[in-house]
Design an enzyme around this catalytic site. Structure first.
Site, mmCIF file in Angstrom:
data_model
loop_
_atom_site.group_PDB
_atom_site.id
_atom_site.type_symbol
_atom_site.label_atom_id
_atom_site.label_comp_id
_atom_site.label_asym_id
_atom_site.label_seq_id
_atom_site.Cartn_x
_atom_site.Cartn_y
_atom_site.Cartn_z
ATOM 1 N N TRP A 151 0.886 -0.649 0.117
ATOM 2 C CA TRP A 151 0.073 0.156 -0.083
ATOM 3 C C TRP A 151 1.158 1.218 -0.046
ATOM 4 C CZ3 TRP A 151 1.858 2.014 4.296
ATOM 5 C CH2 TRP A 151 2.353 0.948 5.020
ATOM 6 N N ASN A 152 2.336 1.345 0.506
ATOM 7 C CA ASN A 152 3.139 2.770 0.079
ATOM 8 C C ASN A 152 2.829 3.120 -0.927
ATOM 9 O OD1 ASN A 152 4.849 0.765 -0.393
ATOM 10 N ND2 ASN A 152 6.392 1.462 0.576
ATOM 11 N N PRO A 176 -4.139 -5.593 -4.873
ATOM 12 C CA PRO A 176 -3.726 -4.216 -4.610
ATOM 13 C C PRO A 176 -4.389 -4.937 -2.967
ATOM 14 C CG PRO A 176 -5.844 -3.696 -5.476
ATOM 15 C CD PRO A 176 -5.514 -4.648 -5.507
ATOM 16 N N ALA A 177 -3.495 -3.969 -2.703
ATOM 17 C CA ALA A 177 -3.616 -4.326 -1.025
ATOM 18 C C ALA A 177 -4.611 -3.273 -0.456
ATOM 19 C CB ALA A 177 -2.270 -3.105 -0.213
ATOM 20 N N GLY A 228 6.118 -6.248 -0.990
ATOM 21 C CA GLY A 228 5.712 -6.943 0.304
ATOM 22 C C GLY A 228 6.641 -7.116 1.563
ATOM 23 N N GLU A 250 10.346 -8.100 -4.410
ATOM 24 C CA GLU A 250 10.657 -6.713 -3.955
ATOM 25 C C GLU A 250 10.019 -7.096 -1.807
ATOM 26 O OE1 GLU A 250 12.576 -5.483 -5.042
ATOM 27 O OE2 GLU A 250 12.607 -5.689 -7.513
ATOM 28 N N LEU A 251 11.366 -7.012 -0.896
ATOM 29 C CA LEU A 251 10.259 -7.167 0.201
ATOM 30 C C LEU A 251 11.402 -5.775 0.788
ATOM 31 C CD1 LEU A 251 11.080 -11.067 -0.292
ATOM 32 C CD2 LEU A 251 9.049 -9.887 -0.126
ATOM 33 N N CYS A 284 10.455 1.186 0.750
ATOM 34 C CA CYS A 284 11.319 0.553 1.065
ATOM 35 C C CYS A 284 12.688 0.818 1.130
ATOM 36 C CB CYS A 284 11.311 -0.840 0.063
ATOM 37 S SG CYS A 284 10.976 0.090 -1.334
ATOM 38 N N GLU A 386 12.311 -3.687 10.549
ATOM 39 C CA GLU A 386 11.944 -2.543 9.700
ATOM 40 C C GLU A 386 11.550 -2.123 10.344
ATOM 41 O OE1 GLU A 386 10.447 -3.275 6.366
ATOM 42 O OE2 GLU A 386 10.602 -1.990 5.490
ATOM 43 N N GLU A 463 13.470 -5.951 -10.388
ATOM 44 C CA GLU A 463 12.307 -4.659 -11.471
ATOM 45 C C GLU A 463 12.611 -4.231 -12.029
ATOM 46 O OE1 GLU A 463 9.109 -4.278 -8.406
ATOM 47 O OE2 GLU A 463 8.434 -6.265 -9.681
HETATM 48 P P1 NDP Z 1 2.768 -7.392 3.271
HETATM 49 O O1 NDP Z 1 3.486 -8.437 2.731
HETATM 50 O O2 NDP Z 1 1.421 -7.317 4.437
HETATM 51 O O3 NDP Z 1 1.021 -7.793 2.424
HETATM 52 C C1 NDP Z 1 0.954 -6.991 1.225
HETATM 53 C C2 NDP Z 1 0.614 -7.743 0.133
HETATM 54 O O4 NDP Z 1 0.435 -9.000 0.276
HETATM 55 C C3 NDP Z 1 -1.035 -6.990 0.716
HETATM 56 O O5 NDP Z 1 -1.990 -7.094 -0.573
HETATM 57 C C4 NDP Z 1 -1.136 -8.253 1.025
HETATM 58 O O6 NDP Z 1 -2.681 -8.607 1.189
HETATM 59 C C5 NDP Z 1 -0.220 -9.290 0.367
HETATM 60 N N1 NDP Z 1 -0.536 -10.815 1.316
HETATM 61 C C6 NDP Z 1 -0.567 -11.108 2.433
HETATM 62 N N2 NDP Z 1 -0.633 -12.295 2.895
HETATM 63 C C7 NDP Z 1 -0.310 -12.396 1.905
HETATM 64 C C8 NDP Z 1 -0.708 -13.997 1.591
HETATM 65 N N3 NDP Z 1 -0.834 -15.408 2.605
HETATM 66 N N4 NDP Z 1 -0.954 -14.533 -0.018
HETATM 67 C C9 NDP Z 1 -0.924 -13.559 -1.124
HETATM 68 N N5 NDP Z 1 -0.866 -12.343 -0.561
HETATM 69 C C10 NDP Z 1 -1.007 -12.027 0.793
HETATM 70 O O7 NDP Z 1 2.681 -5.388 3.012
HETATM 71 P P2 NDP Z 1 3.437 -4.740 3.810
HETATM 72 O O8 NDP Z 1 2.287 -3.928 4.913
HETATM 73 O O9 NDP Z 1 4.548 -5.684 5.521
HETATM 74 O O10 NDP Z 1 3.996 -3.755 3.333
HETATM 75 C C11 NDP Z 1 5.068 -3.219 3.700
HETATM 76 C C12 NDP Z 1 6.413 -4.411 3.194
HETATM 77 O O11 NDP Z 1 7.064 -4.022 2.112
HETATM 78 C C13 NDP Z 1 7.489 -3.337 4.536
HETATM 79 O O12 NDP Z 1 8.051 -4.499 4.243
HETATM 80 C C14 NDP Z 1 8.410 -2.963 2.899
HETATM 81 O O13 NDP Z 1 9.945 -2.684 3.287
HETATM 82 C C15 NDP Z 1 7.979 -3.186 1.806
HETATM 83 N N6 NDP Z 1 8.343 -2.755 0.238
HETATM 84 C C16 NDP Z 1 9.093 -3.346 -0.852
HETATM 85 C C17 NDP Z 1 9.251 -3.315 -1.872
HETATM 86 C C18 NDP Z 1 10.367 -2.710 -2.519
HETATM 87 O O14 NDP Z 1 9.830 -2.731 -3.584
HETATM 88 N N7 NDP Z 1 11.333 -3.981 -2.250
HETATM 89 C C19 NDP Z 1 8.555 -1.464 -1.711
HETATM 90 C C20 NDP Z 1 7.454 -1.139 -1.127
HETATM 91 C C21 NDP Z 1 7.243 -1.989 -0.257
HETATM 92 P P3 NDP Z 1 -3.608 -7.118 1.990
HETATM 93 O O15 NDP Z 1 -2.776 -6.634 2.933
HETATM 94 O O16 NDP Z 1 -4.668 -6.767 1.435
HETATM 95 O O17 NDP Z 1 -4.140 -8.608 3.176
#
Ligand code: NDP
Length: 484
Positions: A151-152, A176-177, A228, A250-251, A284, A386, A463
């Site tokens: 969502w960011n 999307p989130a 995420g 991308e984590l 991130c 983080e 990416e």
């Molecule tokens: P999450 O990992 O919780 O969620 C991200 C997405 O994954 C959402 O759409 C979520 O759905 C979905 N999701 C969650 N659980 C599952 C599952 N079991 N199976 C399939 N999909 C699932 O994200 P965060 O809130 O933790 O996001 C923040 C993180 O993202 C930070 O660690 C940040 O560093 C990272 N990030 C990395 C980037 C990069 O380019 N490396 C860029 C931006 C952020 P829903 O939320 O709708 O339930």
């Protein structure tokens, strides 16, 4: 275009779809409802994936100029709709409006970039040892892509996945989130207006635990691309193993900023503040750990804290625009609060900020001020977790070598920043830092032509750039014997 339920739809099999279930979306600046998103369930995900699978053969077979024309038309549609989509993004995510405008424009940029990059993906002919044997290498799209975003930067992240996948000849189903579905679904009309054939692009919304899980596990999805949290990324890797899907992850990040004694100090302060607190630190590649050489530590810290403490915080759509909006929800704010409290209780010093903002202008929303900590030790949670919020930790080091050692000690490896005017320190530092991106004397990033990769537990694959497109291609060797 507005945010009301009547105008926001999923996109499945070429149709804009409503659903019986709906997902309320809240404005993080006020806590007020923004609108509702249609809510998919597992059966709709299955329908979307099957539609993408059915559309794949024709889409992949389209000549590249015909295929990329759809991307170019979509980019033009986005440019015509920047303002309403940006307002929706600020309303559901909280960031200042000018940043949302930049993010929407970045969607168009990504689609244009990959429309022009696709014709440059070439196969090869390899010389053989026989006059009658020919060896050709083809690059062909891998199939249906499942794309899951956080969502960011919901739109930027989505575009970095969809544009290269579509340009490569893959079809996609994207999710999307839960916090930010409206701006993504606003793009559905654009995909229809650009004339994408039914099933080539599908947008579904709903919780990760159900909708995301159904998409990740679907046997017809050949490539899963995810942005995420690291924990979710690991879960998806396990799920993907069952059908051996291709993966792009991308984590999590939480970046180090190293300030050498010979650093351009004013620039290091200004850039550091920008990268630590932009989007309320929900990046991130947000600066979380600042390692500053002792000789300039006092001056840097004083300037950094002053700049952080004078940032203007408010609603993203306010005029004049604030420097920083709210955090994107209670859970995000609580996580930051917990990490700061853990550090404070264990003896860290809070130089500015440190707790949730309250008062009439903040009531209802989730505001956390720019926060600077010192005296953090290795056993405090914030030294290894983080923060993903507006918190920077300043640690004084005796040398750049020590800073690099500390920066490399953790499990993340997304982006590192190094400020120095010494060529040797910059060159050797860039080589030694175990990160997918190293910025010297700048905090820029997120530009489509340059590769973005997470090392260690910050990701898998690449990416952006040309690599972002070739990620969606399979390699095929065609071996032809002419002497039959
Ligand atoms: P999450 O990992 O919780 O969620 C991200 C997405 O994954 C959402 O759409 C979520 O759905 C979905 N999701 C969650 N659980 C599952 C599952 N079991 N199976 C399939 N999909 C699932 O994200 P965060 O809130 O933790 O996001 C923040 C993180 O993202 C930070 O660690 C940040 O560093 C990272 N990030 C990395 C980037 C990069 O380019 N490396 C860029 C931006 C952020 P829903 O939320 O709708 O339930």
């Amino acid at each position: 275009m507005s945010n009301d339920r009547s105008s926001v739809r999923l996109l499945v099999a070429g149709e804009l779809r409503d659903t019986a279930g709906q997902l309320p979306v809240v404005n993080p600046a006020t806590g007020a409802p923004v609108g509702d998103s249609p809510l998919a369930e597992a059966d709709l995900v299955d329908e979307a994936v099957r539609a993408a699978h059915a559309a794949f053969r024709d889409w992949a077979a389209l000549p590249v100029p015909a295929r990329t024309a759809y991307l170019t038309r979509f980019a033009a549609w986005v440019r015509d709709h920047v303002d309403p989509i940006a307002r929706t993004l600020t309303a559901e995510q909280g960031k200042p409006l000018s940043e949302s405008i930049g993010e929407v424009k970045a969607v168009a940029t990504a689609f244009d970039y990959y429309a022009s990059a696709a014709p440059h993906v070439l196969g090869e002919t390899i010389p053989t040892a026989s006059p009658t044997l020919r060896s050709t290498v083809l690059r062909q799209p891998s199939g249906v892509v499942g794309a899951i975003a956080t969502w960011n930067y919901p739109l930027g992240i989505l575009a970095w996945k969809l544009a290269p996948a579509l340009a490569a000849g893959c079809t996609v189903v994207a999710k999307p989130a839960e916090q930010t579905p409206l701006s993504t679904l606003a793009l559905a009309e654009g995909f229809v207006a650009a004339g994408f054939p039914a099933g080539v692009v599908n947008l579904v919304a709903g919780p990760g635990a159900t909708v995301g899980a159904a998409l990740a596990a679907h046997p017809l999805v050949r490539h899963l691309t995810f942005t995420g949290g690291t924990g979710t990324g690991k879960t998806l890797m396990r799920v993907a193993a069952d059908t051996l899907k291709r993966l792009t992850l991308e984590l999590g990040g939480g970046s180090p900023l190293i300030v050498a004694a010979d650093a351009p100090l004013e620039r290091a302060v200004a850039d550091g503040v920008k990268r630590a607190f932009r989007n309320s630190g929900q990046l991130c590649n947000s600066v979380q750990h600042i390692y500053v050489e002792a000789a300039v530590a006092d001056e840097f810290t004083e300037r950094f804290v002053t700049a952080a403490a004078t940032m203007r915080i408010g609603r993203g759509d306010a005029a004049p625009e604030p420097d920083m909006g709210p955090m994107c929800g209670e859970a995000a704010l609580q996580h930051v609060t917990d990490l700061v409290e853990d550090a404070r209780a264990a003896g860290a010093t809070v130089l500015t900020g440190g707790q949730r903002l309250t008062g009439p202008e903040y009531d209802g929303g989730w505001y956390f001020p720019p926060t600077v900590l010192t005296g953090v030790t290795d056993t405090m949670r914030i030294s290894s977790e983080e923060v993903f919020g507006p918190v920077a930790v300043i640690t004084v080091v005796s040398s750049v070598d020590e800073a690099i050692e500390r920066a490399n000690a953790g499990e993340s490896g997304l982006v590192a920043f190094l400020y120095t005017t010494d060529l040797r320190t910059a060159t050797l530092g860039a080589e030694r830092l175990e990160y997918g991106t190293v910025n010297i004397n700048n905090v820029g990033g997120g530009d489509v032509p340059f590769p973005y990769a997470g090392w260690k537990q910050s990701g898998l694959g690449v990416e952006l750039a040309r690599d972002g497109l070739t990620a969606f291609l399979e390699t095929k060797h065609v071996r032809v014997e002419l002497g039959y």
